[in-house]
Write a protein that holds these residues in place. Structure first.
Motif, PDB file in Angstrom:
ATOM      1  N   ILE A   1       0.619  12.221  77.898  1.00  0.00           N
ATOM      2  CA  ILE A   1       1.790  13.013  77.598  1.00  0.00           C
ATOM      3  C   ILE A   1       3.187  12.169  77.496  1.00  0.00           C
ATOM      4  O   ILE A   1       3.488  11.496  78.453  1.00  0.00           O
ATOM      5  CB  ILE A   1       2.409  13.728  78.997  1.00  0.00           C
ATOM      6  CG1 ILE A   1       0.791  14.674  79.363  1.00  0.00           C
ATOM      7  CG2 ILE A   1       3.312  15.042  78.879  1.00  0.00           C
ATOM      8  CD1 ILE A   1       0.930  15.182  80.813  1.00  0.00           C
TER       9      ILE A   1
ATOM     10  N   ARG B   1       6.103  17.082  84.277  1.00  0.00           N
ATOM     11  CA  ARG B   1       5.316  17.148  85.388  1.00  0.00           C
ATOM     12  C   ARG B   1       4.539  18.449  85.330  1.00  0.00           C
ATOM     13  O   ARG B   1       3.558  18.877  85.981  1.00  0.00           O
ATOM     14  CB  ARG B   1       6.304  17.227  86.756  1.00  0.00           C
ATOM     15  CG  ARG B   1       6.868  15.884  87.069  1.00  0.00           C
ATOM     16  CD  ARG B   1       7.525  15.945  88.611  1.00  0.00           C
ATOM     17  NE  ARG B   1       8.717  16.920  88.477  1.00  0.00           N
ATOM     18  CZ  ARG B   1       9.934  16.527  88.338  1.00  0.00           C
ATOM     19  NH1 ARG B   1      10.000  15.267  88.074  1.00  0.00           N
ATOM     20  NH2 ARG B   1      10.867  17.221  88.139  1.00  0.00           N
TER      21      ARG B   1
ATOM     22  N   ALA C   1       1.507  18.014  83.208  1.00  0.00           N
ATOM     23  CA  ALA C   1       0.519  17.315  84.028  1.00  0.00           C
ATOM     24  C   ALA C   1      -0.108  18.152  85.176  1.00  0.00           C
ATOM     25  O   ALA C   1      -1.345  17.947  85.118  1.00  0.00           O
ATOM     26  CB  ALA C   1       1.125  16.099  84.513  1.00  0.00           C
TER      27      ALA C   1
ATOM     28  N   ASN D   1      -4.028  18.679  84.903  1.00  0.00           N
ATOM     29  CA  ASN D   1      -4.719  18.095  86.160  1.00  0.00           C
ATOM     30  C   ASN D   1      -5.638  19.352  86.736  1.00  0.00           C
ATOM     31  O   ASN D   1      -6.945  18.936  87.353  1.00  0.00           O
ATOM     32  CB  ASN D   1      -3.909  17.443  87.363  1.00  0.00           C
ATOM     33  CG  ASN D   1      -3.065  16.228  86.641  1.00  0.00           C
ATOM     34  OD1 ASN D   1      -2.001  15.674  87.209  1.00  0.00           O
ATOM     35  ND2 ASN D   1      -3.568  15.567  85.502  1.00  0.00           N
TER      36      ASN D   1
ATOM     37  N   THR E   1      -4.238  12.721  83.558  1.00  0.00           N
ATOM     38  CA  THR E   1      -3.311  12.500  82.681  1.00  0.00           C
ATOM     39  C   THR E   1      -2.138  11.023  82.848  1.00  0.00           C
ATOM     40  O   THR E   1      -2.533  10.583  83.902  1.00  0.00           O
ATOM     41  CB  THR E   1      -2.053  13.757  82.666  1.00  0.00           C
ATOM     42  OG1 THR E   1      -1.536  13.459  84.099  1.00  0.00           O
ATOM     43  CG2 THR E   1      -2.725  14.946  82.421  1.00  0.00           C
ATOM     44  N   HIS E   2      -1.531  10.597  81.896  1.00  0.00           N
ATOM     45  CA  HIS E   2      -0.710   9.689  82.016  1.00  0.00           C
ATOM     46  C   HIS E   2       0.774  10.156  81.520  1.00  0.00           C
ATOM     47  O   HIS E   2       0.351  10.563  80.478  1.00  0.00           O
ATOM     48  CB  HIS E   2      -1.212   8.302  81.646  1.00  0.00           C
ATOM     49  CG  HIS E   2      -0.523   7.086  81.595  1.00  0.00           C
ATOM     50  ND1 HIS E   2      -0.373   6.393  83.068  1.00  0.00           N
ATOM     51  CD2 HIS E   2       0.779   6.398  80.860  1.00  0.00           C
ATOM     52  CE1 HIS E   2       0.548   5.709  82.626  1.00  0.00           C
ATOM     53  NE2 HIS E   2       1.021   5.565  81.300  1.00  0.00           N
ATOM     54  N   HIS E   3       1.915   9.616  81.926  1.00  0.00           N
ATOM     55  CA  HIS E   3       2.856  10.115  81.469  1.00  0.00           C
ATOM     56  C   HIS E   3       3.679   8.732  80.806  1.00  0.00           C
ATOM     57  O   HIS E   3       4.177   7.971  81.700  1.00  0.00           O
ATOM     58  CB  HIS E   3       3.877  10.812  82.551  1.00  0.00           C
ATOM     59  CG  HIS E   3       5.266  11.153  81.702  1.00  0.00           C
ATOM     60  ND1 HIS E   3       6.364  11.100  82.612  1.00  0.00           N
ATOM     61  CD2 HIS E   3       5.788  11.750  80.641  1.00  0.00           C
ATOM     62  CE1 HIS E   3       7.462  11.725  82.056  1.00  0.00           C
ATOM     63  NE2 HIS E   3       6.884  11.924  80.836  1.00  0.00           N
TER      64      HIS E   3
END
Length: 234
Positions: A13, A22, A25, A29, A35-37
């Motif tokens: 993201i 958030r 995510a 999830n 996920t990775h932000h």
């Protein structure tokens, strides 16, 4: 049929608004997608280059601090063509939508959006991406990216690096018409300047090598005045 995410279906993201990131995510999830932000465009390419497990999909905001989303979309598509991309944008002008897709985005979502819509679109894009097995009905055309080989019915086509790259790019998007200028961007990693005739020459050689094995099939087709496309179906 319910989509069951694979453990490798990580989604990156790229969004500078913390609340939106958030929320998205949390929903991803909750649907089983890790996920990775990242909140700054300048960090994206470095992270993708260094991470041990590259994501299957990038949710990419158009307006970012640092490198903008369209520039990132172009570079991601050139360097990692198998990563799917969904653009997130608050700019609804049609030109921005078309430009984003032309640069290689698989889809786009306009803000404000429902996080459920993002999850649904992500599932659809991942499903399409994973369903592409690079096969031709009645025949097999497979790419061995580690060995930079293309195998037609198990026979090595003997492609040069440039020919392999051109075939790979077109096979990623069956039916999509690529202008010569777009194919130029993928031919040479050093971004040297080449003429349209150079593209035509490489395509001609690529076609001949395919025709040596499949003389009855034309899978790379010319679109007069526009460019070329990979079209396996009759």
């Amino acid at each position: 049929m319910t989509d069951v995410p694979n453990a490798s279906d990580q989604i990156l993201i790229v969004e500078d608004e913390p609340k939106i990131a958030r929320l998205v995510a949390d929903y991803l999830n909750g649907s089983g997608y890790p996920t990775h932000h990242i909140d700054n465009g300048d960090q994206v390419i470095t992270w993708l280059s260094e991470t041990e497990q590259r994501p299957q999909l990038v949710l990419l905001d158009l307006m970012l601090p640092g490198t903008d989303g369209l520039t990132l979309c172009r570079e991601i598509r050139q360097r990692w063509p198998r990563i799917a991309i969904i653009m997130l944008t608050a700019r609804v002008e049609e030109v921005d939508r078309l430009l984003g897709l032309e640069l290689g985005a698989d889809d786009y979502i306009c803000k404000p959006f429902s996080p459920r819509e993002v999850v649904a679109r992500a599932k659809a894009v991942l499903r399409r991406s994973q369903a592409q097995d690079n096969s031709i009905p009645g025949h097999d055309l497979l790419l061995d990216e580690n060995g930079w080989r293309a195998l037609a019915d198990g026979q090595d086509l003997g492609l040069t690096a440039v020919e392999f790259q051109l075939l790979k790019v077109m096979m990623q998007s069956p039916g999509r018409i690529f202008a010569r200028e777009q194919l130029m961007d993928h031919m040479y990693r050093d971004h040297r300047i080449v003429s349209e005739r150079t593209v035509d020459s490489h395509i001609k050689k690529l076609r001949k090598k395919i025709a040596d094995i499949w003389p009855e099939r034309e899978i790379i087709r010319s679109v007069y005045g526009v460019g070329y496309k990979y079209q396996p179906e009759e």
